[in-house]
Design a protein around this motif. Structure first.
Motif, mmCIF file in Angstrom:
data_model
loop_
_atom_site.group_PDB
_atom_site.id
_atom_site.type_symbol
_atom_site.label_atom_id
_atom_site.label_comp_id
_atom_site.label_asym_id
_atom_site.label_seq_id
_atom_site.Cartn_x
_atom_site.Cartn_y
_atom_site.Cartn_z
ATOM 1 N N SER A 56 -4.468 3.212 -1.219
ATOM 2 C CA SER A 56 -4.830 3.971 -2.403
ATOM 3 C C SER A 56 -5.576 5.216 -1.958
ATOM 4 C CB SER A 56 -5.694 3.137 -3.349
ATOM 5 O OG SER A 56 -6.917 2.793 -2.724
ATOM 6 N N ALA A 57 -5.629 6.188 -2.838
ATOM 7 C CA ALA A 57 -6.356 7.413 -2.525
ATOM 8 C C ALA A 57 -6.945 7.964 -3.794
ATOM 9 C CB ALA A 57 -5.443 8.443 -1.864
ATOM 10 N N GLU A 58 -8.037 8.651 -3.631
ATOM 11 C CA GLU A 58 -8.634 9.345 -4.755
ATOM 12 C C GLU A 58 -9.134 10.700 -4.297
ATOM 13 O OE1 GLU A 58 -11.800 6.867 -6.194
ATOM 14 O OE2 GLU A 58 -13.212 7.590 -4.700
ATOM 15 N N ARG A 59 -9.260 11.557 -5.274
ATOM 16 C CA ARG A 59 -9.770 12.891 -4.990
ATOM 17 C C ARG A 59 -10.845 13.189 -6.026
ATOM 18 N NH1 ARG A 59 -6.719 18.796 -4.708
ATOM 19 N NH2 ARG A 59 -8.356 19.770 -3.465
ATOM 20 N N THR A 60 -12.059 13.304 -5.570
ATOM 21 C CA THR A 60 -13.189 13.470 -6.463
ATOM 22 C C THR A 60 -13.509 14.949 -6.657
ATOM 23 O OG1 THR A 60 -14.662 13.178 -4.577
ATOM 24 C CG2 THR A 60 -14.177 11.235 -5.895
ATOM 25 N N GLY A 61 -13.673 15.336 -7.911
ATOM 26 C CA GLY A 61 -14.080 16.701 -8.216
ATOM 27 C C GLY A 61 -13.101 17.755 -7.744
ATOM 28 N N GLY A 62 -11.864 17.358 -7.547
ATOM 29 C CA GLY A 62 -10.855 18.314 -7.125
ATOM 30 C C GLY A 62 -11.040 18.813 -5.707
ATOM 31 N N SER A 63 -11.852 18.112 -4.920
ATOM 32 C CA SER A 63 -12.090 18.578 -3.556
ATOM 33 C C SER A 63 -11.839 17.470 -2.548
ATOM 34 C CB SER A 63 -13.505 19.143 -3.435
ATOM 35 O OG SER A 63 -13.736 19.612 -2.123
ATOM 36 N N VAL A 64 -12.889 16.786 -2.141
ATOM 37 C CA VAL A 64 -12.794 15.762 -1.097
ATOM 38 C C VAL A 64 -11.889 14.617 -1.545
ATOM 39 C CG1 VAL A 64 -14.134 14.008 0.128
ATOM 40 C CG2 VAL A 64 -15.062 16.319 -0.171
ATOM 41 N N SER A 65 -11.125 14.104 -0.584
ATOM 42 C CA SER A 65 -10.260 12.957 -0.868
ATOM 43 C C SER A 65 -10.564 11.825 0.104
ATOM 44 C CB SER A 65 -8.789 13.359 -0.748
ATOM 45 O OG SER A 65 -7.932 12.246 -0.956
ATOM 46 N N THR A 66 -10.400 10.611 -0.382
ATOM 47 C CA THR A 66 -10.562 9.419 0.446
ATOM 48 C C THR A 66 -9.300 8.576 0.361
ATOM 49 O OG1 THR A 66 -12.946 9.357 0.004
ATOM 50 C CG2 THR A 66 -11.940 7.348 0.867
ATOM 51 N N LEU A 67 -8.762 8.230 1.498
ATOM 52 C CA LEU A 67 -7.627 7.307 1.584
ATOM 53 C C LEU A 67 -8.182 5.950 1.990
ATOM 54 C CD1 LEU A 67 -4.467 6.903 1.647
ATOM 55 C CD2 LEU A 67 -4.615 7.371 4.099
ATOM 56 N N THR A 68 -7.904 4.949 1.183
ATOM 57 C CA THR A 68 -8.415 3.604 1.448
ATOM 58 C C THR A 68 -7.259 2.675 1.783
ATOM 59 O OG1 THR A 68 -10.272 3.927 -0.074
ATOM 60 C CG2 THR A 68 -9.708 1.655 0.506
ATOM 61 N N ILE A 69 -7.430 1.921 2.840
ATOM 62 C CA ILE A 69 -6.454 0.898 3.205
ATOM 63 C C ILE A 69 -7.184 -0.436 3.172
ATOM 64 C CG2 ILE A 69 -4.727 0.133 4.866
ATOM 65 C CD1 ILE A 69 -4.878 2.926 6.149
ATOM 66 N N GLN A 70 -6.719 -1.331 2.320
ATOM 67 C CA GLN A 70 -7.333 -2.645 2.204
ATOM 68 C C GLN A 70 -6.592 -3.654 3.084
ATOM 69 O OE1 GLN A 70 -6.896 -2.895 -2.162
ATOM 70 N NE2 GLN A 70 -9.122 -2.900 -2.291
ATOM 71 N N ARG A 71 -7.345 -4.604 3.576
ATOM 72 C CA ARG A 71 -6.764 -5.717 4.347
ATOM 73 C C ARG A 71 -5.798 -5.166 5.405
ATOM 74 N NH1 ARG A 71 -6.150 -6.446 -0.825
ATOM 75 N NH2 ARG A 71 -3.863 -6.345 -0.770
ATOM 76 N N THR A 72 -6.339 -4.350 6.274
ATOM 77 C CA THR A 72 -5.500 -3.642 7.248
ATOM 78 C C THR A 72 -4.653 -4.598 8.078
ATOM 79 O OG1 THR A 72 -7.406 -3.589 8.737
ATOM 80 C CG2 THR A 72 -6.943 -1.595 7.472
ATOM 81 N N GLN A 73 -3.467 -4.134 8.407
ATOM 82 C CA GLN A 73 -2.514 -4.843 9.249
ATOM 83 C C GLN A 73 -2.254 -4.009 10.507
ATOM 84 O OE1 GLN A 73 -1.313 -7.957 8.214
ATOM 85 N NE2 GLN A 73 -2.852 -7.636 6.627
ATOM 86 N N GLN A 74 -1.750 -4.650 11.521
ATOM 87 C CA GLN A 74 -1.505 -3.928 12.776
ATOM 88 C C GLN A 74 -0.494 -2.793 12.579
ATOM 89 O OE1 GLN A 74 -0.653 -7.016 15.691
ATOM 90 N NE2 GLN A 74 -2.774 -6.937 16.394
ATOM 91 N N GLU A 75 0.444 -2.983 11.672
ATOM 92 C CA GLU A 75 1.435 -1.918 11.455
ATOM 93 C C GLU A 75 0.841 -0.697 10.756
ATOM 94 O OE1 GLU A 75 1.719 -5.042 10.232
ATOM 95 O OE2 GLU A 75 2.382 -5.012 8.128
ATOM 96 N N ASP A 76 -0.420 -0.799 10.301
ATOM 97 C CA ASP A 76 -1.087 0.357 9.715
ATOM 98 C C ASP A 76 -1.618 1.305 10.796
ATOM 99 O OD1 ASP A 76 -2.681 -1.756 7.204
ATOM 100 O OD2 ASP A 76 -0.681 -0.858 7.235
ATOM 101 N N SER A 77 -1.602 0.882 12.030
ATOM 102 C CA SER A 77 -2.078 1.736 13.121
ATOM 103 C C SER A 77 -1.226 2.992 13.186
ATOM 104 C CB SER A 77 -2.004 0.987 14.459
ATOM 105 O OG SER A 77 -2.884 -0.113 14.465
ATOM 106 N N ALA A 78 -1.886 4.123 13.114
ATOM 107 C CA ALA A 78 -1.187 5.410 13.059
ATOM 108 C C ALA A 78 -2.236 6.513 13.036
ATOM 109 C CB ALA A 78 -0.321 5.505 11.798
ATOM 110 N N VAL A 79 -1.748 7.747 13.061
ATOM 111 C CA VAL A 79 -2.616 8.891 12.801
ATOM 112 C C VAL A 79 -2.393 9.302 11.352
ATOM 113 C CG1 VAL A 79 -3.144 11.290 13.362
ATOM 114 C CG2 VAL A 79 -2.548 9.683 15.185
ATOM 115 N N TYR A 80 -3.475 9.384 10.607
ATOM 116 C CA TYR A 80 -3.410 9.764 9.197
ATOM 117 C C TYR A 80 -3.823 11.223 9.078
ATOM 118 C CZ TYR A 80 -2.483 4.944 8.202
ATOM 119 O OH TYR A 80 -1.881 3.704 8.156
ATOM 120 N N LEU A 81 -2.895 12.019 8.574
ATOM 121 C CA LEU A 81 -3.088 13.463 8.492
ATOM 122 C C LEU A 81 -3.289 13.888 7.051
ATOM 123 C CD1 LEU A 81 -0.203 14.345 10.939
ATOM 124 C CD2 LEU A 81 -2.574 14.985 11.330
ATOM 125 N N CYS A 82 -4.200 14.781 6.859
ATOM 126 C CA CYS A 82 -4.448 15.372 5.549
ATOM 127 C C CYS A 82 -4.078 16.848 5.623
ATOM 128 C CB CYS A 82 -5.919 15.209 5.184
ATOM 129 S SG CYS A 82 -6.401 15.973 3.632
#
Lengths: 116, 116
Positions: A66-92
């Motif tokens: 999931s992701a949210e963007r507060t106040g039209g500026s900063v964003s947070t990407l949340t990954i719950q219950r991470t799995q090994q296949e989530d390993s990656a570089v996350y680019l914004c």
């Protein structure tokens, strides 16, 4: 001026833990994008925000993401219950706008996530 | 093209040579394409773009050619320098359909190595 910044630059987490990745876009940019880059899947779109419109979530791989963007500026990407296949570089990335026009996307350096 | 697993094409050239990097796209309705350069540890960086009403566009030492008949793009780098060593991606914001330019679909990438 300052570019897109992301934090942390590296994150190691245990399988099953939740993680939050942060993106600070370029000031004044109304559009913000998340992508993921992995050895197995290349560079793939996850989600984007454009102003006050509902985000395009069509690239999120599962409901653990999931992701949210507060106040039209900063964003947070949340990954719950991470799995090994989530390993990656996350680019914004951010741009002036995306709907109806073409605007260059400026990328941050990414957060390298390793799930052990 | 689609990223289906990462055996990236590689191109190795000598400094001063010209380089040509190729990309195929799938959506014949796509009308805008972008080339990105990604250096190790950094996010992708915009190089040059082209709209489908053009066959060729030139920048500083770079030229992009678009062949709509065979749905093919190429990036030509003149007088390649060691600093050009990077992974190069083509991107299509309309690969998945629609008219928005926000959601980039990236090709698998080509690794360019320039030897002094």
């Amino acid at each position: 001026g300052a570019g897109v910044s992301q934090s942390p630059s590296n994150k190691v987490t245990e399988k099953g833990k939740d993680v939050e990745l942060r993106c600070d876009p370029i000031s004044g940019h109304t559009a913000l994008y998340w992508y993921r880059q992995s050895l197995g899947q290349g560079l793939e779109f996850l989600i984007y925000f454009q102003g006050n419109s509902a985000p395009d979530k069509s690239g999120l791989p599962s409901d653990r993401f999931s992701a949210e963007r507060t106040g039209g500026s900063v964003s947070t990407l949340t990954i719950q219950r991470t799995q090994q296949e989530d390993s990656a570089v996350y680019l914004c990335a951010s741009s002036l706008a995306s709907s109806g026009g073409i605007y260059e996307q400026y990328f941050g350096p990414g957060t390298r996530l390793t799930v052990t | 093209g689609e990223s289906v697993g990462l055996h990236l094409p590689t191109l190795s050239v000598q400094e001063g040579d010209n380089s040509i990097i190729n990309c195929a796209y799938s959506n014949s309705a796509s009308d805008y394409f972008i080339w990105y350069k990604q250096e190790s540890g950094k996010g992708p960086q915009f190089i040059i773009d082209i709209r489908s009403n053009m066959d060729k566009r030139q920048g500083q030492r770079v030229t992009v050619l678009l062949n709509k008949t065979v749905k093919h793009l190429s990036l030509q780098i003149a007088a390649t320098q060691p600093g050009d060593s990077a992974v190069y991606f083509c991107a299509d914001p309309q690969a998945a359909g629609g008219t928005s330019y926000g959601k980039l679909t990236f090709g698998q990438g080509t690794i360019l190595t320039v030897h002094p």
